[in-house]
Scaffold this motif. Structure first.
Motif, PDB file in Angstrom:
ATOM      1  N   CYS A  12      97.490 -63.121  25.892  1.00 34.37           N
ATOM      2  CA  CYS A  12      98.163 -63.673  27.070  1.00 34.37           C
ATOM      3  C   CYS A  12      99.350 -62.797  27.479  1.00 34.37           C
ATOM      4  O   CYS A  12      99.565 -62.544  28.670  1.00 34.37           O
ATOM      5  N   ALA A  13     100.105 -62.333  26.503  1.00 34.64           N
ATOM      6  CA  ALA A  13     101.248 -61.465  26.800  1.00 34.64           C
ATOM      7  C   ALA A  13     100.791 -60.143  27.413  1.00 34.64           C
ATOM      8  O   ALA A  13     101.379 -59.659  28.384  1.00 34.64           O
ATOM      9  N   ILE A  14      99.738 -59.571  26.878  1.00 35.56           N
ATOM     10  CA  ILE A  14      99.205 -58.317  27.425  1.00 35.56           C
ATOM     11  C   ILE A  14      98.702 -58.532  28.841  1.00 35.56           C
ATOM     12  O   ILE A  14      98.952 -57.711  29.736  1.00 35.56           O
ATOM     13  N   ALA A  15      97.992 -59.629  29.081  1.00 36.78           N
ATOM     14  CA  ALA A  15      97.487 -59.930  30.425  1.00 36.78           C
ATOM     15  C   ALA A  15      98.641 -60.121  31.403  1.00 36.78           C
ATOM     16  O   ALA A  15      98.583 -59.644  32.548  1.00 36.78           O
ATOM     17  N   LEU A  16      99.692 -60.793  30.985  1.00 36.26           N
ATOM     18  CA  LEU A  16     100.853 -61.006  31.843  1.00 36.26           C
ATOM     19  C   LEU A  16     101.526 -59.684  32.202  1.00 36.26           C
ATOM     20  O   LEU A  16     101.861 -59.440  33.366  1.00 36.26           O
ATOM     21  N   VAL A  17     101.715 -58.815  31.232  1.00 36.07           N
ATOM     22  CA  VAL A  17     102.321 -57.496  31.490  1.00 36.07           C
ATOM     23  C   VAL A  17     101.439 -56.698  32.444  1.00 36.07           C
ATOM     24  O   VAL A  17     101.928 -56.081  33.395  1.00 36.07           O
ATOM     25  N   PHE A  18     100.133 -56.727  32.232  1.00 35.53           N
ATOM     26  CA  PHE A  18      99.204 -56.014  33.104  1.00 35.53           C
ATOM     27  C   PHE A  18      99.305 -56.525  34.540  1.00 35.53           C
ATOM     28  O   PHE A  18      99.375 -55.735  35.482  1.00 35.53           O
ATOM     29  N   LEU A  19      99.322 -57.847  34.725  1.00 34.37           N
ATOM     30  CA  LEU A  19      99.404 -58.411  36.076  1.00 34.37           C
ATOM     31  C   LEU A  19     100.720 -58.072  36.759  1.00 34.37           C
ATOM     32  O   LEU A  19     100.757 -57.763  37.947  1.00 34.37           O
ATOM     33  N   VAL A  20     101.823 -58.118  36.021  1.00 33.64           N
ATOM     34  CA  VAL A  20     103.126 -57.783  36.604  1.00 33.64           C
ATOM     35  C   VAL A  20     103.158 -56.319  37.025  1.00 33.64           C
ATOM     36  O   VAL A  20     103.605 -55.988  38.130  1.00 33.64           O
ATOM     37  N   LEU A  21     102.678 -55.423  36.177  1.00 36.57           N
ATOM     38  CA  LEU A  21     102.662 -53.997  36.530  1.00 36.57           C
ATOM     39  C   LEU A  21     101.730 -53.726  37.707  1.00 36.57           C
ATOM     40  O   LEU A  21     102.044 -52.911  38.574  1.00 36.57           O
ATOM     41  N   ARG A  22     100.601 -54.390  37.738  1.00 34.17           N
ATOM     42  CA  ARG A  22      99.653 -54.200  38.857  1.00 34.17           C
ATOM     43  C   ARG A  22     100.261 -54.689  40.163  1.00 34.17           C
ATOM     44  O   ARG A  22     100.140 -54.039  41.193  1.00 34.17           O
TER      45      ARG A  22
END
Length: 139
Positions: A12-22
């Motif tokens: 979940c943390a990795i997905a959140l970081v990915f979405l914020v950067l995208r």
């Protein structure tokens, strides 16, 4: 059980970081700023602009290709070959809006080497647009 919960939280943390950067990258790409967007106006009709852009010439400021996208916009791929260095390579989204004057908007998308800002100086784009479309920068 603790390992499963930790794995889910990590994903979940990795997905959140990915979405914020995208989202941040998308916002930067769509952001209308002096370095990211250039607007030009020309007295040529929309069809004339497309005819001129579809006919590259030896004397053009850049080597370029123009491609129609599925959303109806255009991608303009500019390349400048320098004698002793790597070629400069940039992608722009081109939008043409008809009216009393045709408005040509170039929106910076990316550089080949991953630069977040266009490496082409505004004067080069001005000369290119003046040569191809008799267009003058308004923004």
């Amino acid at each position: 059980m603790d390992a499963a919960i930790s794995s889910v939280l990590l994903l979940c943390a990795i997905a959140l970081v990915f979405l914020v950067l995208r989202r941040q990258d998308s916002r930067q790409r769509n952001e209308y700023s002096p370095s990211g967007m250039s607007e030009f106006r020309t007295d040529l009709a929309l069809d004339e602009c497309m005819d001129r852009l579809n006919c590259p010439e030896e004397t053009d400021e850049f080597v370029y290709t123009i491609r129609r996208e599925t959303d109806g916009g255009w991608t303009l791929h500019l390349t400048m070959h320098q004698p002793t260095q790597q070629p400069l390579d940039t992608l722009y989204t081109l939008r043409l809006d008809p009216g009393k004057q045709t408005v040509a908007t170039l929106i910076f998308r990316r550089e080949a080497f991953g630069y977040k800002e266009p490496v082409f100086q505004p004067e080069l784009l001005d000369r290119f647009m003046a040569q191809k479309l008799n267009a003058v920068r308004t923004k």
